[in-house]
Motif scaffolding. Structure first.
Motif, short mmCIF file in Angstrom:
data_model
loop_
_atom_site.label_atom_id
_atom_site.label_comp_id
_atom_site.label_asym_id
_atom_site.label_seq_id
_atom_site.Cartn_x
_atom_site.Cartn_y
_atom_site.Cartn_z
N GLN A 283 0.82 -1.21 0.00
CA GLN A 283 0.00 0.00 0.00
C GLN A 283 0.85 1.26 0.00
N TYR A 284 1.97 1.25 0.75
CA TYR A 284 2.84 2.41 0.78
C TYR A 284 3.63 2.55 -0.52
N ALA A 285 4.04 1.41 -1.10
CA ALA A 285 4.81 1.46 -2.35
C ALA A 285 3.96 1.91 -3.53
N ASP A 286 2.67 1.55 -3.53
CA ASP A 286 1.77 1.91 -4.63
C ASP A 286 0.58 2.67 -4.06
N PRO A 287 0.60 4.00 -4.08
CA PRO A 287 -0.51 4.77 -3.47
C PRO A 287 -1.86 4.53 -4.14
N LYS A 288 -1.87 4.03 -5.38
CA LYS A 288 -3.13 3.79 -6.08
C LYS A 288 -3.69 2.39 -5.81
N HIS A 289 -3.02 1.65 -4.95
CA HIS A 289 -3.48 0.28 -4.65
C HIS A 289 -4.80 0.33 -3.89
N ARG A 290 -5.78 -0.45 -4.33
CA ARG A 290 -7.09 -0.50 -3.70
C ARG A 290 -7.50 -1.96 -3.50
N PRO A 291 -8.26 -2.26 -2.42
CA PRO A 291 -8.70 -1.36 -1.34
C PRO A 291 -7.61 -1.14 -0.31
N LYS A 292 -7.67 -0.03 0.37
CA LYS A 292 -6.65 0.29 1.36
C LYS A 292 -7.01 -0.27 2.73
N LEU A 293 -5.98 -0.51 3.52
CA LEU A 293 -6.15 -1.00 4.88
C LEU A 293 -6.02 0.19 5.84
N TYR A 294 -7.09 0.47 6.61
CA TYR A 294 -7.11 1.61 7.50
C TYR A 294 -7.06 1.24 8.97
N SER A 295 -7.25 -0.03 9.29
CA SER A 295 -7.21 -0.46 10.68
C SER A 295 -6.84 -1.94 10.71
N LEU A 296 -6.00 -2.30 11.70
CA LEU A 296 -5.57 -3.69 11.81
C LEU A 296 -6.65 -4.56 12.44
N HIS A 297 -7.35 -4.04 13.45
CA HIS A 297 -8.37 -4.85 14.10
C HIS A 297 -9.72 -4.74 13.42
N GLU A 298 -9.91 -3.78 12.51
CA GLU A 298 -11.13 -3.66 11.72
C GLU A 298 -10.75 -3.45 10.25
N PRO A 299 -10.30 -4.52 9.58
CA PRO A 299 -9.81 -4.34 8.20
C PRO A 299 -10.90 -4.00 7.19
N GLU A 300 -12.19 -4.12 7.56
CA GLU A 300 -13.27 -3.84 6.62
C GLU A 300 -13.68 -2.37 6.61
N VAL A 301 -13.02 -1.53 7.38
CA VAL A 301 -13.35 -0.11 7.41
C VAL A 301 -13.05 0.52 6.05
N ALA A 302 -13.98 1.35 5.58
CA ALA A 302 -13.82 2.03 4.29
C ALA A 302 -13.66 3.53 4.52
N CYS A 303 -12.99 4.17 3.57
CA CYS A 303 -12.84 5.63 3.58
C CYS A 303 -13.92 6.21 2.68
N ILE A 304 -14.80 7.05 3.23
CA ILE A 304 -15.95 7.57 2.51
C ILE A 304 -15.88 9.08 2.51
N ALA A 305 -16.01 9.68 1.33
CA ALA A 305 -16.03 11.14 1.18
C ALA A 305 -17.45 11.57 0.84
N LYS A 306 -18.09 12.32 1.74
CA LYS A 306 -19.46 12.78 1.53
C LYS A 306 -19.54 14.25 1.14
N GLY A 307 -18.39 14.89 0.88
CA GLY A 307 -18.41 16.28 0.46
C GLY A 307 -18.59 17.29 1.56
N LYS A 308 -18.29 16.90 2.81
CA LYS A 308 -18.42 17.84 3.93
C LYS A 308 -17.13 18.65 4.07
N ALA A 309 -17.29 19.94 4.35
CA ALA A 309 -16.12 20.79 4.50
C ALA A 309 -15.37 20.49 5.80
N ARG A 310 -16.12 20.16 6.87
CA ARG A 310 -15.47 19.96 8.17
C ARG A 310 -14.81 18.58 8.26
#
Length: 456
Positions: free
Chosen positions: A256-283
């Motif tokens: 994942q670090y060597a290839d930034p475009k690699h999908r899906p990304k791993l965001y948590s070790l104990h919850e590997p199914e977590v997804a990164c979601i962009a809803k268009g919020k400014a905050r």
């Protein structure tokens, strides 16, 4: 073993504190407890226990009542049990006859009950709230004709993911599990991790990204050498499942670090199914958790379905299955479904007439009289998050997300039903009081007439 509810004594004791003598029987919680079909709950959840083996479990009414209060009040399991001991109305609702001075169970027992019933059991509770809402007049039968659908993000109980923190944690976990299985390292590099993490954080704060990435490459090299030692000494087939999982996560982070475009990304070790979601919020440009589909009635805002989705699917692809779940909960499909422009392409579903806000200008068949109610789902989502527990899920895995989302909908519907019963019986109390005042006034008038008619 199947729980048996034998908490009702045949005769009252002399020195017992009975709840019926302590509470107001006109309270909305008492009224709602009388309207719930508890024998049906026992019939629904009884098959989840073994019929003739093991220790008898706690009463099903107690389990169901605790799960309801947890999501009605937005409390954790520990806070709920602490407050249950102090509240006689909650104890009466859960089927107790005398006041209890100790918690009825441990918080781990509540977690085991949720895992035992699963998503199907949670949906049975949601169907029960829909029937209860229709029976109490909280939602009118005609309101099921027009529904509103939208999606939101349910955050997962994880730290904000960063490459340095994830690699350092994966490094330490892999070394600990490999040592437990007899792997010897030339060098573990564990003493250098804290210093590297501190420098990476300071360089990122100072926006010195070239220096930050130099330290990240160093951390990347340390993790790669540790993985190489594990693979050489423990080939495939000789490693345990725990060591295999740690090694796989470490190699995935390296890729994942060597290839930034690699999908899906791993965001948590104990919850590997977590997804990164962009809803268009400014905050909060990016939120980490799971996407949740919410379907409510357009008039009362009664929740008909609340489903946690895997990954980050397109909103328009989730509507068909959501309408099928609404049919399971209510017994019929909505005639019109109001959605926003994130559902473009979902009009082809034969289950309902999908009306997309703002897609066509002017008046016509695309803009029925209820079109202005599309925004009514937004405050419902806010209440689900801030009054309920939809803001953050602490249950493990994607199954925990699905159970948690449905139970949040159950708690929201029960809050609406409780407010409806409070208004309903409050009005009845006022009417009865006015009737008593009229009767007393009539009797007073008759007595005054009798006094006046007495000759002197």
């Amino acid at each position: 073993m199947i729980p048996s509810d034998d908490r009702q004594p045949p005769q009252k004791g002399l020195f017992e504190l009975y709840l019926e003598d302590m509470i107001n029987l006109r309270h909305p919680l008492v009224r709602m407890a009388e309207r719930i079909d508890w024998p049906q709950c026992e019939q629904q959840f009884g098959p989840y226990w073994c019929p003739d083996n093991g220790r008898p479990g706690h009463p099903i009414r107690l389990h169901v009542g605790l799960q309801m209060f947890k999501h009605m009040q937005g409390l954790s399991d520990r806070e709920l049990l602490d407050q249950w001991v102090e509240n006689p109305y909650w104890q009466y609702f859960c089927g107790e006859s005398t006041f209890q001075h100790e918690p009825p169970m441990d918080e781990s027992t509540m977690g085991r009950f949720r895992r035992r019933i699963g998503e199907e059991g949670a949906r049975a509770l949601l169907r029960m709230t829909v029937e209860l809402g229709e029976g109490t007049g909280t939602v009118a039968p005609g309101s099921f004709r027009v529904a509103v659908a939208d999606t939101t993000v349910m955050h997962k109980a994880i730290a904000h993911p960063s490459e340095a923190r994830l690699m350092a944690r994966a490094h330490r976990r892999l070394v600990a599990r490999a040592k437990a299985e007899g792997v010897t390292f030339r060098q573990t590099y564990e003493r250098s991790l804290d210093g590297l993490l501190m420098r990476i954080g300071r360089y990122a704060h100072a926006r010195q990204f070239r220096r930050m990435h130099k330290r990240l490459r160093k951390l990347h090299g340390y993790l790669g050498r540790v993985c190489g030692d594990v693979i050489r000494q423990k080939p495939y087939g000789q490693r345990s499942q725990a060591l295999d999982d740690s090694l796989y996560q470490a190699l995935y982070l390296l890729r994942q670090y060597a290839d930034p475009k690699h999908r899906p990304k791993l965001y948590s070790l104990h919850e590997p199914e977590v997804a990164c979601i962009a809803k268009g919020k400014a905050r909060t440009p990016y939120e980490f958790g799971s996407k949740v589909s919410v379907i409510t009635t357009a008039k009362e805002g009664f929740v008909l379905d609340c489903q946690a989705l895997r990954g980050n699917p397109y909103d328009g692809h989730t509507l068909h299955e959501g309408l099928m779940r609404v049919h399971r909960h209510c017994g019929h499909l909505p005639v019109h479904t109001l959605v926003d422009r994130g559902y473009r392409g979902s009009e082809i579903t034969p289950l309902s007439n999908v009306r997309i806000t703002g897609k066509q200008k002017g008046k016509g068949t695309a803009h029925p009289e209820h079109q202005h109610r599309r925004n009514s789902v937004e405050p419902i989502i806010g209440h689900l998050k801030h009054e309920g527990l939809l803001d953050r899920c602490h249950l493990r895995g994607h199954d925990g997300d699905r159970i948690h989302a449905v139970l949040c909908a159950v708690g929201f519907n029960l809050r609406k039903i409780l407010r409806r019963l409070a208004r309903l019986f409050g009005l009845r109390f006022i009417q009865e009081l006015l009737g008593l005042l009229r009767e007393s006034g009539t009797q007073t008038g008759q007595s005054m007439n009798q006094v006046v008619s007495i000759p002197v």
